[in-house]
Design a protein around this motif. Structure first.
Motif, short mmCIF file in Angstrom:
data_model
loop_
_atom_site.label_atom_id
_atom_site.label_comp_id
_atom_site.label_asym_id
_atom_site.label_seq_id
_atom_site.Cartn_x
_atom_site.Cartn_y
_atom_site.Cartn_z
N ARG A 277 0.84 -1.21 0.00
CA ARG A 277 0.00 0.00 0.00
C ARG A 277 0.87 1.25 0.00
NH1 ARG A 277 -3.14 -1.19 4.60
NH2 ARG A 277 -4.41 -3.00 4.11
N PHE A 278 1.96 1.20 0.78
CA PHE A 278 2.86 2.35 0.82
C PHE A 278 3.46 2.62 -0.57
CE2 PHE A 278 7.05 4.25 1.07
CZ PHE A 278 6.74 5.44 1.68
N SER A 279 3.77 1.54 -1.30
CA SER A 279 4.40 1.73 -2.63
C SER A 279 3.50 2.60 -3.51
CB SER A 279 4.69 0.39 -3.31
OG SER A 279 3.50 -0.22 -3.79
N ILE A 280 2.20 2.45 -3.36
CA ILE A 280 1.27 3.23 -4.18
C ILE A 280 1.25 4.70 -3.73
CG2 ILE A 280 -1.18 3.49 -4.77
CD1 ILE A 280 -1.19 0.31 -4.48
N ALA A 281 1.16 4.91 -2.42
CA ALA A 281 1.18 6.28 -1.90
C ALA A 281 2.51 6.95 -2.28
CB ALA A 281 1.01 6.25 -0.39
N TYR A 282 3.58 6.14 -2.24
CA TYR A 282 4.92 6.64 -2.58
C TYR A 282 4.95 7.24 -3.98
CZ TYR A 282 9.83 6.37 -4.02
OH TYR A 282 11.07 6.67 -4.52
N LEU A 283 4.43 6.48 -4.96
CA LEU A 283 4.52 6.96 -6.35
C LEU A 283 3.64 8.18 -6.58
CD1 LEU A 283 6.30 6.02 -8.69
CD2 LEU A 283 4.28 4.96 -9.69
N PHE A 284 2.44 8.17 -5.96
CA PHE A 284 1.59 9.36 -6.03
C PHE A 284 2.35 10.57 -5.47
CE2 PHE A 284 -2.55 6.98 -6.43
CZ PHE A 284 -3.08 7.76 -7.44
N GLY A 285 2.97 10.37 -4.31
CA GLY A 285 3.66 11.47 -3.62
C GLY A 285 4.85 11.96 -4.42
N LEU A 286 5.63 11.02 -4.96
CA LEU A 286 6.85 11.40 -5.70
C LEU A 286 6.50 12.19 -6.96
CD1 LEU A 286 9.98 10.63 -5.32
CD2 LEU A 286 9.59 9.26 -7.36
N PHE A 287 5.52 11.69 -7.72
CA PHE A 287 5.14 12.39 -8.94
C PHE A 287 4.44 13.71 -8.63
CE2 PHE A 287 6.14 10.35 -13.01
CZ PHE A 287 6.90 9.31 -12.53
#
Ligand code: HEM
Ligand SMILES: CC(C)=CCC/C(C)=C/CC/C(C)=C/COP(=O)(O)OP(=O)(O)O
Length: 298
Positions: A277-287
């Motif tokens: 789940r964090f991996s998804i939040a991570y990519l949203f946050g990074l982009f």
């Protein structure tokens, strides 16, 4: 009464078509493509009509690719707990209906890209479709545990598609965005595969935890997370992005490494689920940070 029943049946079929397009996964795919469109303009905003047509076109082709994946994998999906409630295994839609749906949706998306965006974006999006629906789904997924590493190349294309849509070319900066998603995909997927290993084994798919065991997969997640950390520094190193992006990339990256390290040292399914789940939040946050940084420096 009869009319109400007919309406309910129609609504549930519409819903089944919607589910086929894997809307949640494709939300992030389209988000990354849209960010690529904004980053492609050095100063100022991209043309609104181009952004609109490119977003709709890429979303349609991505939805068609997901529907083709569901069609090709209907027997596999029927064997996995996570996927057995999909429209085809449940018999809500026939294979012919799904093929027609994917053809019409994908054809519409590609035509829109060709006519209202540019031919380069259409060809790159078609290549991404083939990369996911044929190269990954048909050739790699049933054959090698490196399926998602190589197949991840098609998942990493969205920012490149967005970039090409607005600028008519693929620059080195766009390739950096590609590299970020490419390095992100293995920890994203293997975190899920770790707590879904029994599912993949039952379906006969050679995912890394099935073929090489949980410990090797956890080590691989950790290594790719470290590689990802390095790759996410490149936009700052090449001056594509500034200090705000760097701060977010380092904070999110350290958090991802923390998850991966804990997963390696002290595994639990619950932690693997949280890491996924964090991996998804991570990519949203990074982009998201790439975009905010782009306009703050403008
Ligand atoms: C080969 C590459 C990839 C593989 C094998 C993969 C695999 C998966 C799997 C198996 C799921 C669970 C889906 C479900 O239960 O319906 C998932 C979820 C997800 N994936 Fe990926 N993924 C890949 C690439 C990507 C990319 C490139 C993105 C976005 C840029 C992405 C975004 C997501 C999101 C947002 C979810 C959560 C869906 C939800 O909440 O239901 N994935 N992925
Ligand atoms: C044209 C375009 C932009 C296409 C983008 C589509 C694309 C490359 C998506 C990759 C992400 C995805 C749906 C992975 C699911 O893996 P899986 O199929 O192994 O998952 P499953 O087991 O849930 O079916």
């Amino acid at each position: 009464m009869k009319i109400a029943a007919l309406d309910a049946a129609r609504a549930s079929r519409l819903r089944a078509f919607y589910v086929l397009t894997k809307p949640r996964v494709n939300t992030l795919i389209v988000f990354c493509a849209v960010i690529g469109m904004f980053l492609a303009v050095p100063d100022g905003l991209p043309n609104a009509l181009t952004v609109f047509a490119a977003t709709v076109g890429i979303a349609c082709v991505a939805g068609a690719a997901a529907a083709m994946n569901c069609l090709i994998e209907q027997q596999i999906d029927a064997r996995m707990t996570r996927t057995r409630a999909r429209p085809l295994p449940r018999g809500e839609l026939s294979p012919t209906e799904v093929l027609l749906f994917a053809g019409v949706l994908g054809g519409f998306g590609l035509t829109l890209l060709h006519q209202a965006v540019n031919p380069l974006t259409m060809w790159l999006t078609l290549a991404t479709f083939v990369g996911y629906a044929v190269v990954y789904t048909v050739l790699l997924k049933p054959r090698t545990p490196q399926n998602i590493v190589i197949g991840g190349a098609s998942g990493a294309m969205p920012p490149v598609l967005g970039w090409a849509a607005v600028s008519g070319e693929v620059s080195a900066d766009a390739l950096l965005l590609f590299l970020i998603i490419f390095a992100w995909t293995p920890p994203h997927f293997w975190a899920l595969a770790l707590y879904r290993t029994a599912d993949y084994a039952r379906a006969g798919l050679p995912m890394l935890p099935v073929t090489h065991g949980a410990e090797f997969t956890r080590l691989s997640v950790l290594l790719y997370t470290l590689i990802l950390f390095g790759v996410t520094l490149l936009p700052f190193a090449t001056r594509m992005s500034g200090a705000l992006y760097l701060g977010v990339a380092v904070a999110l990256g350290l958090q991802f490494i923390r998850y991966a390290w804990r997963l390696f040292r002290d595994y639990s399914d619950a932690l693997a689920r949280r890491t996924f789940r964090f991996s998804i939040a991570y990519l949203f946050g990074l982009f998201g940070a790439l975009l905010v940084d782009h306009y703050l420096r403008w």
